[in-house]
Design an enzyme around this catalytic site. Structure first.
Site, PDB file in Angstrom:
ATOM      1  N   ARG A  35       0.825  -1.223   0.000  1.00  0.00           N
ATOM      2  CA  ARG A  35       0.000   0.000   0.000  1.00  0.00           C
ATOM      3  C   ARG A  35       0.860   1.275   0.000  1.00  0.00           C
ATOM      4  O   ARG A  35       0.448   2.296  -0.554  1.00  0.00           O
ATOM      5  CB  ARG A  35      -0.931  -0.051   1.234  1.00  0.00           C
ATOM      6  CG  ARG A  35      -1.980   1.051   1.300  1.00  0.00           C
ATOM      7  CD  ARG A  35      -2.980   0.731   2.401  1.00  0.00           C
ATOM      8  NE  ARG A  35      -3.730   1.876   2.855  1.00  0.00           N
ATOM      9  CZ  ARG A  35      -4.926   2.258   2.361  1.00  0.00           C
ATOM     10  NH1 ARG A  35      -5.486   1.558   1.404  1.00  0.00           N
ATOM     11  NH2 ARG A  35      -5.552   3.317   2.843  1.00  0.00           N
ATOM     12  N   ILE A  61      -7.326   7.605  -1.257  1.00  0.00           N
ATOM     13  CA  ILE A  61      -7.220   6.145  -1.282  1.00  0.00           C
ATOM     14  C   ILE A  61      -8.089   5.671  -0.117  1.00  0.00           C
ATOM     15  O   ILE A  61      -8.012   6.208   0.993  1.00  0.00           O
ATOM     16  CB  ILE A  61      -5.748   5.687  -1.137  1.00  0.00           C
ATOM     17  CG1 ILE A  61      -5.620   4.159  -1.100  1.00  0.00           C
ATOM     18  CG2 ILE A  61      -5.076   6.272   0.094  1.00  0.00           C
ATOM     19  CD1 ILE A  61      -4.152   3.665  -1.135  1.00  0.00           C
ATOM     20  N   SER A  62      -8.961   4.687  -0.369  1.00  0.00           N
ATOM     21  CA  SER A  62      -9.941   4.284   0.645  1.00  0.00           C
ATOM     22  C   SER A  62      -9.262   3.592   1.833  1.00  0.00           C
ATOM     23  O   SER A  62      -8.168   3.027   1.712  1.00  0.00           O
ATOM     24  CB  SER A  62     -10.966   3.331   0.033  1.00  0.00           C
ATOM     25  OG  SER A  62     -11.572   3.921  -1.090  1.00  0.00           O
ATOM     26  N   GLN A  63      -9.956   3.628   2.963  1.00  0.00           N
ATOM     27  CA  GLN A  63      -9.533   2.909   4.174  1.00  0.00           C
ATOM     28  C   GLN A  63      -9.336   1.418   3.824  1.00  0.00           C
ATOM     29  O   GLN A  63     -10.172   0.834   3.120  1.00  0.00           O
ATOM     30  CB  GLN A  63     -10.652   3.068   5.204  1.00  0.00           C
ATOM     31  CG  GLN A  63     -10.448   2.405   6.527  1.00  0.00           C
ATOM     32  CD  GLN A  63     -11.729   2.462   7.364  1.00  0.00           C
ATOM     33  OE1 GLN A  63     -12.781   2.915   6.884  1.00  0.00           O
ATOM     34  NE2 GLN A  63     -11.652   2.016   8.588  1.00  0.00           N
ATOM     35  N   PRO A  64      -8.276   0.785   4.326  1.00  0.00           N
ATOM     36  CA  PRO A  64      -8.025  -0.621   3.963  1.00  0.00           C
ATOM     37  C   PRO A  64      -9.227  -1.532   4.218  1.00  0.00           C
ATOM     38  O   PRO A  64      -9.569  -2.373   3.366  1.00  0.00           O
ATOM     39  CB  PRO A  64      -6.838  -1.017   4.862  1.00  0.00           C
ATOM     40  CG  PRO A  64      -6.143   0.273   5.161  1.00  0.00           C
ATOM     41  CD  PRO A  64      -7.209   1.336   5.184  1.00  0.00           C
TER      42      PRO A  64
END
Ligand code: SAM
Length: 224
Positions: A35, A61-64
């Site tokens: 990431r 970038i979205s939360q994992p």
């Protein structure tokens, strides 16, 4: 194990498996994708934090965990052909590419698409094609899809997506109007092409902007 690999293992254990993601394909994919390569240099120390991060052009970038939840809900496997709407950094496309046969990933901001294409190629993801355009129109050239996964919110499923889905195919997308509450939902295309809907919980996403989404804002970060 390098520092990032250790952070990645902790992210999977504490943020993803601990919250109920069980599909081993998704957990393994999240363990493999670096990431830190998909965020800005200054954000790298926080690459595995439990929240979204800015990636430029006013996008994130979205939360994992949300990436893992979305991919698990899409019920994809090594035979799947997937459309990823809202490439952003390319991270979710890389997670999908670890699992599926191939991914078409579409982004409306050319500079984000270019950046994602570069990092995905450098990391060797040869089964992802990044295109620039209005993802609310789908990408008919590569249809039909087993799944369409979406990282931007709209009040309803754009009609072209349902037309470009195989029978039994899934759309996983945040539904709602930004600022007024959104739910992650899965639409499974049944016989007679009627979708069945499953609710996957409350989420917060940037708007899906396009012909079958929301109108473009008057001003976006990164505009001149
Ligand atoms: N999946 C991304 C990642 O892993 O970094 C997260 C992307 S971000 C939350 C959502 C993205 O959707 C933004 O980059 C935004 O520009 C894009 N987007 C919004 N509307 C779109 C549209 N109609 N077509 C394609 N991309 C769109």
């Amino acid at each position: 194990m390098d520092g990032y690999a250790a952070k990645r293992e902790r992210m999977v254990a504490d943020q993803i498996a601990a919250r109920g993601i069980r599909d081993p394909r998704v957990l393994d994919a999240m363990r493999r994708v670096p990431r830190e390569e998909f965020v800005r240099r200054l954000s790298r120390p926080n690459a595995y934090a439990d929240h979204p991060l800015p990636i430029g052009s006013g996008q994130t970038i979205s939360q994992p965990y949300i990436v893992a939840l979305t991919v698990e809900a899409a019920r994809v496997d090594e035979h799947s052909h997937v459309l990823d709407v809202g490439t952003g950094s390319g991270y979710a496309a890389a997670v999908l590419a670890e699992i599926v046969a191939d991914v078409v990933s579409i982004e409306r901001h050319a500079e984000l698409a270019d950046g994602a294409r570069e990092v995905l190629a450098r990391l060797g993801y040869s089964n992802v094609t990044v295109v620039t355009g209005d993802g609310t129109l789908g990408w008919p050239d590569a249809a039909p899809y087993d799944a369409i996964v979406v990282a931007a919110a709209a009040p309803r499923v754009p009609d072209p997506w349902l037309e470009q889905l195989k029978e039994g195919g899934r759309v996983v997308m945040p539904v709602g109007t930004p600022g007024f509450g959104q739910k992650l939902q899965r639409f499974t295309l049944g016989p007679e092409r009627l979708p069945r809907v499953d609710d996957l919980g409350g989420v917060t996403f940037v708007p899906l902007i396009g012909t079958h989404g929301l109108g473009a804002p008057l001003f976006e970060e990164g505009d001149d």
